[in-house]
Design an enzyme around this catalytic site. Structure first.
Site, PDB file in Angstrom:
ATOM      1  N   GLY A 157     -15.041  17.253  56.445  1.00 35.10           N
ATOM      2  CA  GLY A 157     -14.488  17.797  55.200  1.00 35.10           C
ATOM      3  C   GLY A 157     -14.526  19.318  55.177  1.00 35.10           C
ATOM      4  N   HIS A 158     -14.276  19.944  56.330  1.00 35.96           N
ATOM      5  CA  HIS A 158     -14.461  21.406  56.474  1.00 35.96           C
ATOM      6  C   HIS A 158     -13.452  22.236  55.676  1.00 35.96           C
ATOM      7  CE1 HIS A 158     -11.193  20.693  59.258  1.00 35.96           C
ATOM      8  NE2 HIS A 158     -10.968  21.991  59.317  1.00 35.96           N
ATOM      9  N   ARG A 159     -12.414  21.586  55.124  1.00 33.24           N
ATOM     10  CA  ARG A 159     -11.462  22.372  54.334  1.00 33.24           C
ATOM     11  C   ARG A 159     -11.697  22.224  52.831  1.00 33.24           C
ATOM     12  NH1 ARG A 159      -5.598  22.355  57.132  1.00 33.24           N
ATOM     13  NH2 ARG A 159      -5.461  20.289  56.234  1.00 33.24           N
ATOM     14  N   GLY A 160     -12.698  21.442  52.471  1.00 33.49           N
ATOM     15  CA  GLY A 160     -13.013  21.267  51.054  1.00 33.49           C
ATOM     16  C   GLY A 160     -13.900  22.391  50.530  1.00 33.49           C
ATOM     17  N   TYR A 211     -18.021   6.218  41.408  1.00 30.72           N
ATOM     18  CA  TYR A 211     -18.326   7.277  42.379  1.00 30.72           C
ATOM     19  C   TYR A 211     -19.834   7.365  42.593  1.00 30.72           C
ATOM     20  CZ  TYR A 211     -18.415  12.002  44.366  1.00 30.72           C
ATOM     21  OH  TYR A 211     -18.611  13.091  45.175  1.00 30.72           O
ATOM     22  N   LYS A 242     -22.156   6.875  45.986  1.00 32.02           N
ATOM     23  CA  LYS A 242     -23.069   7.900  46.511  1.00 32.02           C
ATOM     24  C   LYS A 242     -24.504   7.374  46.588  1.00 32.02           C
ATOM     25  CE  LYS A 242     -20.382  11.296  47.467  1.00 32.02           C
ATOM     26  NZ  LYS A 242     -20.286  11.782  48.842  1.00 32.02           N
ATOM     27  N   LEU A 272     -20.645  22.450  41.778  1.00 24.92           N
ATOM     28  CA  LEU A 272     -20.355  23.575  42.674  1.00 24.92           C
ATOM     29  C   LEU A 272     -19.065  24.265  42.245  1.00 24.92           C
ATOM     30  CD1 LEU A 272     -20.993  21.782  46.081  1.00 24.92           C
ATOM     31  CD2 LEU A 272     -22.598  23.236  44.805  1.00 24.92           C
ATOM     32  N   SER A 323     -24.163  13.810  44.903  1.00 20.64           N
ATOM     33  CA  SER A 323     -23.915  14.607  43.711  1.00 20.64           C
ATOM     34  C   SER A 323     -24.938  14.229  42.638  1.00 20.64           C
ATOM     35  CB  SER A 323     -22.488  14.333  43.252  1.00 20.64           C
ATOM     36  OG  SER A 323     -22.415  14.240  41.871  1.00 20.64           O
ATOM     37  N   SER A 324     -25.118  15.134  41.678  1.00 19.49           N
ATOM     38  CA  SER A 324     -26.124  14.881  40.644  1.00 19.49           C
ATOM     39  C   SER A 324     -25.737  13.716  39.727  1.00 19.49           C
ATOM     40  CB  SER A 324     -26.360  16.146  39.820  1.00 19.49           C
ATOM     41  OG  SER A 324     -25.154  16.569  39.242  1.00 19.49           O
ATOM     42  N   CYS A 325     -24.494  13.226  39.844  1.00 21.92           N
ATOM     43  CA  CYS A 325     -24.097  12.096  38.995  1.00 21.92           C
ATOM     44  C   CYS A 325     -24.756  10.795  39.432  1.00 21.92           C
ATOM     45  CB  CYS A 325     -22.587  11.949  38.943  1.00 21.92           C
ATOM     46  SG  CYS A 325     -21.885  11.428  40.498  1.00 21.92           S
ATOM     47  N   TRP A 339     -12.016  20.901  26.212  1.00 21.95           N
ATOM     48  CA  TRP A 339     -12.390  19.518  25.891  1.00 21.95           C
ATOM     49  C   TRP A 339     -13.845  19.434  25.431  1.00 21.95           C
ATOM     50  CZ3 TRP A 339     -10.748  14.682  29.052  1.00 21.95           C
ATOM     51  CH2 TRP A 339      -9.367  14.475  28.894  1.00 21.95           C
ATOM     52  N   HIS A 360     -12.859  19.974  38.330  1.00 20.40           N
ATOM     53  CA  HIS A 360     -14.091  19.996  37.538  1.00 20.40           C
ATOM     54  C   HIS A 360     -13.964  21.055  36.447  1.00 20.40           C
ATOM     55  CE1 HIS A 360     -15.707  18.138  41.350  1.00 20.40           C
ATOM     56  NE2 HIS A 360     -16.129  17.302  40.427  1.00 20.40           N
ATOM     57  N   GLY A 416     -17.431  21.840  52.256  1.00 15.99           N
ATOM     58  CA  GLY A 416     -17.296  21.909  53.710  1.00 15.99           C
ATOM     59  C   GLY A 416     -16.881  23.288  54.202  1.00 15.99           C
TER      60      GLY A 416
HETATM   61  N1  LIG Z   1     -17.448  20.018  43.880  1.00 15.15           N
HETATM   62  C1  LIG Z   1     -18.621  19.846  43.290  1.00 15.15           C
HETATM   63  O1  LIG Z   1     -18.863  20.342  42.190  1.00 15.15           O
HETATM   64  C2  LIG Z   1     -19.708  19.058  43.975  1.00 15.15           C
HETATM   65  C3  LIG Z   1     -20.942  18.987  43.334  1.00 15.15           C
HETATM   66  C4  LIG Z   1     -21.964  18.261  43.910  1.00 15.15           C
HETATM   67  C5  LIG Z   1     -21.738  17.610  45.100  1.00 15.15           C
HETATM   68  N2  LIG Z   1     -20.546  17.686  45.720  1.00 15.15           N
HETATM   69  C6  LIG Z   1     -20.389  16.906  46.946  1.00 15.15           C
HETATM   70  O2  LIG Z   1     -19.895  17.656  48.026  1.00 15.15           O
HETATM   71  C7  LIG Z   1     -19.078  16.819  48.831  1.00 15.15           C
HETATM   72  C8  LIG Z   1     -17.751  17.514  49.039  1.00 15.15           C
HETATM   73  O3  LIG Z   1     -17.193  17.820  47.771  1.00 15.15           O
HETATM   74  P1  LIG Z   1     -16.103  18.974  47.578  1.00 15.15           P
HETATM   75  O4  LIG Z   1     -16.200  19.420  46.191  1.00 15.15           O
HETATM   76  O5  LIG Z   1     -16.172  19.919  48.694  1.00 15.15           O
HETATM   77  O6  LIG Z   1     -14.758  18.117  47.692  1.00 15.15           O
HETATM   78  P2  LIG Z   1     -13.325  18.569  48.179  1.00 15.15           P
HETATM   79  O7  LIG Z   1     -13.130  20.028  47.973  1.00 15.15           O
HETATM   80  O8  LIG Z   1     -12.355  17.620  47.581  1.00 15.15           O
HETATM   81  O9  LIG Z   1     -13.406  18.336  49.752  1.00 15.15           O
HETATM   82  C9  LIG Z   1     -13.537  17.040  50.273  1.00 15.15           C
HETATM   83  C10 LIG Z   1     -13.065  17.063  51.688  1.00 15.15           C
HETATM   84  O10 LIG Z   1     -13.115  15.732  52.212  1.00 15.15           O
HETATM   85  C11 LIG Z   1     -11.898  15.449  52.863  1.00 15.15           C
HETATM   86  N3  LIG Z   1     -11.594  14.025  52.811  1.00 15.15           N
HETATM   87  C12 LIG Z   1     -11.456  13.251  51.710  1.00 15.15           C
HETATM   88  N4  LIG Z   1     -11.152  11.996  52.068  1.00 15.15           N
HETATM   89  C13 LIG Z   1     -11.112  11.997  53.421  1.00 15.15           C
HETATM   90  C14 LIG Z   1     -10.829  10.983  54.392  1.00 15.15           C
HETATM   91  N5  LIG Z   1     -10.537   9.721  54.029  1.00 15.15           N
HETATM   92  N6  LIG Z   1     -10.848  11.316  55.694  1.00 15.15           N
HETATM   93  C15 LIG Z   1     -11.132  12.592  56.071  1.00 15.15           C
HETATM   94  N7  LIG Z   1     -11.401  13.594  55.208  1.00 15.15           N
HETATM   95  C16 LIG Z   1     -11.392  13.277  53.895  1.00 15.15           C
HETATM   96  C17 LIG Z   1     -10.869  16.244  52.092  1.00 15.15           C
HETATM   97  O11 LIG Z   1      -9.700  16.415  52.820  1.00 15.15           O
HETATM   98  P3  LIG Z   1      -8.281  16.403  52.020  1.00 15.15           P
HETATM   99  O12 LIG Z   1      -8.411  17.435  50.947  1.00 15.15           O
HETATM  100  O13 LIG Z   1      -7.310  16.759  53.083  1.00 15.15           O
HETATM  101  O14 LIG Z   1      -8.126  15.030  51.472  1.00 15.15           O
HETATM  102  C18 LIG Z   1     -11.620  17.529  51.836  1.00 15.15           C
HETATM  103  O15 LIG Z   1     -11.527  18.396  52.936  1.00 15.15           O
HETATM  104  C19 LIG Z   1     -18.962  15.469  48.109  1.00 15.15           C
HETATM  105  O16 LIG Z   1     -19.831  14.548  48.675  1.00 15.15           O
HETATM  106  C20 LIG Z   1     -19.407  15.773  46.716  1.00 15.15           C
HETATM  107  O17 LIG Z   1     -20.052  14.695  46.094  1.00 15.15           O
HETATM  108  C21 LIG Z   1     -19.507  18.406  45.191  1.00 15.15           C
END
Ligand SMILES: NC(=O)c1ccc[n+]([C@@H]2O[C@H](COP(=O)([O-])OP(=O)(O)OC[C@H]3O[C@@H](n4cnc5c(N)ncnc54)[C@H](OP(=O)(O)O)[C@@H]3O)[C@@H](O)[C@H]2O)c1
Length: 334
Positions: free
Chosen positions: A11-14, A137, A141, A167, A108-110, A203, A180, A17
């Protein structure tokens, strides 16, 4: 982690990640393994197996997941539970089959009960009912945390589950249908300012309290954890109630109203903030206890106002760069 170790950042583009990748590259880890979602669908067991057998990573950061805000979670619970269970099961299983040395699973904290005591300690896991809007979700987790625990117990793996608070940061999702609360507020106030509107509707009542961590701080905490000496790392794996679990947060929370004011100030929006109490508030308070992390000597570096300013800069760069149209929707989610 050895400098030349092969490190897979899933998930390096998220949001999470990309921060991990930035941080690891900044630390001189140049043997990173990455795949986009299009190149490797982690829900597909056969391709995940082939990928691990070919790449043989030594370390794995699990930041790939199907992620969304309250609306997306509430409207698509089947997709959230199915995708996340499949992604985790495939990656954690293949990591074990291919002898990965350490894996950091991001949750996640949820995962914690809706009304649990504050601040939330790791040991409160599975002590009460979950928030309904994102229960699918959260259950996925929690299953990931249990997988880490079970694989460690039965197979002797070293899987650690890290639970970050909310985050935000570069590369965040600003689509109002799935984002979010913080990025949603950034987009709404930015668009209101751009259109010369005199109010933004938020909201909920504005009263719920939330904690926010800049993504680079989260990455710093995760890399710190993965670099711990074996003894300290293994001590974390013997976490509360046997769960290899650690919270990642900043230790402070704000009300949504305070957050909205901070965002408005950074964006330069001088109109009114209106709170639509007919919309759901979600959990009243969510502040993680980060005592375990602090005991390792870690603390966050980026304050909320500084972080929002950096995130807004990235938002503006991406809006201009992509030449995106502004979104017509004006509902922010909490
Ligand atoms: N954002 C927050 O506030 C937050 C808070 C606490 C914890 N986290 C945790 O951090 C982690 C990442 O969250 P994030 O916010 O970084 O999410 P994000 O920005 O949506 O990134 C998720 C990444 O996973 C990839 N992905 C999703 N489904 C996939 C699949 N089937 N195969 C391969 N790659 C896949 C996505 O690629 P595509 O975009 O190309 O689909 C994207 O690069 C999660 O476990 C989340 O629970 C996030």
């Amino acid at each position: 982690m050895e400098r030349d170790a092969r490190i897979y950042v899933a998930g390096h583009r998220g949001l999470a990640g990309s921060a991990l990748k930035r941080r690891l590259e900044g630390d001189g880890y140049l043997n990173l393994v990455t795949r986009t979602h299009a190149e490797l669908d982690l829900t597909d067991q056969r391709t995940v197996r082939a990928f691990f057998e070919k790449e043989k990573p030594h370390y794995v950061f699990m930041a790939a997941a199907k992620v969304g805000g309250i609306l997306a979670n509430n409207d698509h619970p089947a997709e959230f539970i199915q995708s996340n269970l499949a992604i985790q099961a495939n990656v954690l299983h293949e990591a074990w089959r291919n002898g990965v040395k350490r894996l950091l699973f991001l949750g996640s904290s949820c995962i914690y009960p809706r009304d649990c005591m504050q601040p939330i300690k790791e040991e409160y896991l599975l002590t009460g009912p979950l928030e309904l809007t994102n229960r699918a979700y959260a259950v996925a987790k929690i299953a990931g945390v249990e997988m880490c625990c079970s694989y460690n117990r039965q197979y002797g793996t070293r899987y650690l589950a890290a639970m970050p608070t909310n985050l935000y940061g570069p590369g965040d999702n600003y689509d109002l249908a799935s984002s979010h609360v913080l990025p949603a507020l950034v987009r709404k106030t930015h668009e209101a300012r751009a259109r010369g509107l005199d109010r933004v509707v938020v909201w909920g009542t504005g009263k719920p309290r939330r904690e926010f961590l800049y993504s680079d701080d989260m990455a710093d905490a995760c890399v710190t954890l993965m670099k711990l000496p074996d003894g300290e790392f293994d001590e974390l794996l013997r976490g509360p109630n046997d769960f290899p679990l650690i919270n990642i947060g900043c230790g402070e929370d704000r009300t949504i109203a305070e957050l909205a004011r901070a965002v408005a100030s950074v964006v330069g929006f001088r109109g009114r903030l209106e709170f639509d109490a007919s919309k759901p508030d979600g959990t009243p308070r969510k502040l993680l206890d980060i005592g375990r992390l602090k005991a390792l000597g870690w603390s966050p570096r980026i304050g909320l106002e500084t972080g929002i300013a950096a995130a807004y800069k990235d938002f503006l760069a991406r809006e201009t760069g992509a030449g995106k149209k502004t979104n017509e929707t004006f509902e922010a989610k909490t």
